[in-house]
Design an enzyme around this catalytic site. Sequence first.
Site, mmCIF file in Angstrom:
data_model
loop_
_atom_site.group_PDB
_atom_site.id
_atom_site.type_symbol
_atom_site.label_atom_id
_atom_site.label_comp_id
_atom_site.label_asym_id
_atom_site.label_seq_id
_atom_site.Cartn_x
_atom_site.Cartn_y
_atom_site.Cartn_z
ATOM 1 N N TRP A 159 0.567 -1.158 -0.077
ATOM 2 C CA TRP A 159 0.119 -0.055 0.043
ATOM 3 C C TRP A 159 0.716 1.303 -0.099
ATOM 4 O O TRP A 159 0.244 2.188 -0.248
ATOM 5 C CB TRP A 159 -0.849 -0.090 1.066
ATOM 6 C CG TRP A 159 -0.222 -0.439 2.715
ATOM 7 C CD1 TRP A 159 -0.194 -1.355 3.236
ATOM 8 C CD2 TRP A 159 0.677 0.470 3.407
ATOM 9 N NE1 TRP A 159 0.550 -1.387 4.321
ATOM 10 C CE2 TRP A 159 1.120 -0.164 4.553
ATOM 11 C CE3 TRP A 159 0.781 2.032 3.039
ATOM 12 C CZ2 TRP A 159 1.797 0.351 5.319
ATOM 13 C CZ3 TRP A 159 1.835 2.570 4.120
ATOM 14 C CH2 TRP A 159 2.216 1.704 5.202
ATOM 15 N N GLU A 259 10.975 -8.712 -2.498
ATOM 16 C CA GLU A 259 11.344 -7.588 -2.134
ATOM 17 C C GLU A 259 10.832 -7.181 -0.649
ATOM 18 O O GLU A 259 9.447 -6.936 -0.752
ATOM 19 C CB GLU A 259 11.071 -6.144 -2.835
ATOM 20 C CG GLU A 259 11.931 -5.012 -2.651
ATOM 21 C CD GLU A 259 11.271 -3.989 -1.728
ATOM 22 O OE1 GLU A 259 11.623 -4.096 -0.389
ATOM 23 O OE2 GLU A 259 10.336 -3.440 -1.889
ATOM 24 N N CYS A 293 10.046 1.159 2.667
ATOM 25 C CA CYS A 293 10.789 0.010 2.930
ATOM 26 C C CYS A 293 12.648 0.659 2.972
ATOM 27 O O CYS A 293 13.258 -0.070 3.559
ATOM 28 C CB CYS A 293 10.769 -1.065 1.904
ATOM 29 S SG CYS A 293 11.088 -0.606 0.386
ATOM 30 N N GLU A 390 11.467 -2.557 11.943
ATOM 31 C CA GLU A 390 11.170 -1.604 10.809
ATOM 32 C C GLU A 390 9.821 -0.606 11.374
ATOM 33 O O GLU A 390 8.908 -1.007 11.754
ATOM 34 C CB GLU A 390 10.712 -2.162 9.617
ATOM 35 C CG GLU A 390 10.530 -1.282 8.313
ATOM 36 C CD GLU A 390 10.536 -1.902 6.998
ATOM 37 O OE1 GLU A 390 10.964 -1.733 5.967
ATOM 38 O OE2 GLU A 390 9.915 -3.069 7.025
#
Length: 489
Positions: A159, A259, A293, A390
Amino acid sequence: MDIDTLAKAPVAEGDLLIGGKWTAAADGRTFPVHDPATGGLVRQVSAAGARDAAAAVDAAQVAAEQWRATPARRRSEVLHAAYTLMRENADALARLITVENGKAYRDAVAEVGYAAEFFSWFAEEAVRIGSGFGDAPAGGYRHVVVKQPVGLSAFVTPWNFPAAMATRKIAPALAAGCPVLLKPAPDTPLTALAVGGLLSAAGLPDGLLGILPTDRAAEVVSVWLSDDRVRKFSFTGSTATGKVLLRQAAENVVNVTMELGGNAPFIVCEDADIDTAVRGAMDAKMRGGGEVCIAANRFYVHESVAAEFTEKFGAAMAAVRIGPGLDDGVALGPMVNPAAVAKIRELVADAVGRGARITAQGSTPKGDGWFHPATVLADVPADAAIMHTEVFGPVAPITTYKDEDEMLARANGTVHGLASYVFSRDLARALRIAERLEAGMVGLNRGLISDPAAPFGGVKQSGLGREGGRDGIEAFLETKYIALDWPAS
């Protein structure tokens, strides 16, 4: 398809693109899409299920052979047309991204430009697919090496870049001669539908692109990965989900590109230009609200410049204007959903509870919406969860270092290896650090590194394979060797 009204009303026939036709889910199910700036409903979207997933494979397979035989020049022309249409509709697409994703309009505009470039780049790569011909060393025959489309390709996209993650996968697949199936993220399906409409308008033959929005991803993806006609699978998302999908793909030995998650270190050396490092930090941390990311996730600053960097970076972060993404001057929009905000708050609370200090923080707008202010944490201990997780938000944890070897051990002490950033006036030092970092991509004295012309991807548990650049189209090609009898004269 009218992009301007896509966020307000469904496509008349339904939201699934199968066989060149817009249709509703076979069982009539829908799911909601919300505006992160208000929490309000944007609209209901058709939710694909197993029957729809199977129908999309059938339709794509019917179209596959003709596209495989289509001259590369014609495939290139379709992609060039898609690039032009995306640029012409940039404002409408950016507004649509902001409505369903929440990111600031300026970031959405940048994303549309980035997404369009994948059509342009791979339009040019389509006509450069190579082959080889040469003598066998032993004599008596020749080697012929050709590149052929890998076949039907299925994609799952996230998203955070609903346009760019779609075009980064779709463009090289189509350029190589492969039909495509796409399942966009349930938070942001509308942008993918718009991309599908643009490709249809660009002249892409029916059936070559299937788009199946859904909130029951496992049901759809399981059908695709269990069908031996699907020969390529590409996923962008979390490492945890990627591991599950890799296990499924292994059953049919499906060619995969993954990925996955990141945990990017941002390193400021003692000889760094601090103003340049602060600008780079703002780019690397705050693009897309930190929901990226490759966003800088852990800041390692040499102790001799830590005070200056923390002060200047904190001032820049505190000054970031936060609010609904479509409001004038907003640089930080809402997070994508309530769960994202809850996770960020939990990580900040854990760090503070372990001794970190909030040295700078912006404001949060009043009213509804899923916002988190830009935040800088200093003196973050090594055992804080935020140093190993993260963040996916506008929070920058800073820790200091004195010894380069010790810093690199900490920077590399993660299962992830997607992106890294290094700031130093000494190019030899910067390159030495870059080569020692366990990451697929490194930014030297710059915080923006994504480029459609460059290979994107990570090492360790950050993924498999590369997207973009010349590597991008190779992911959708198989190499065939033909031994051609050629008697010596």
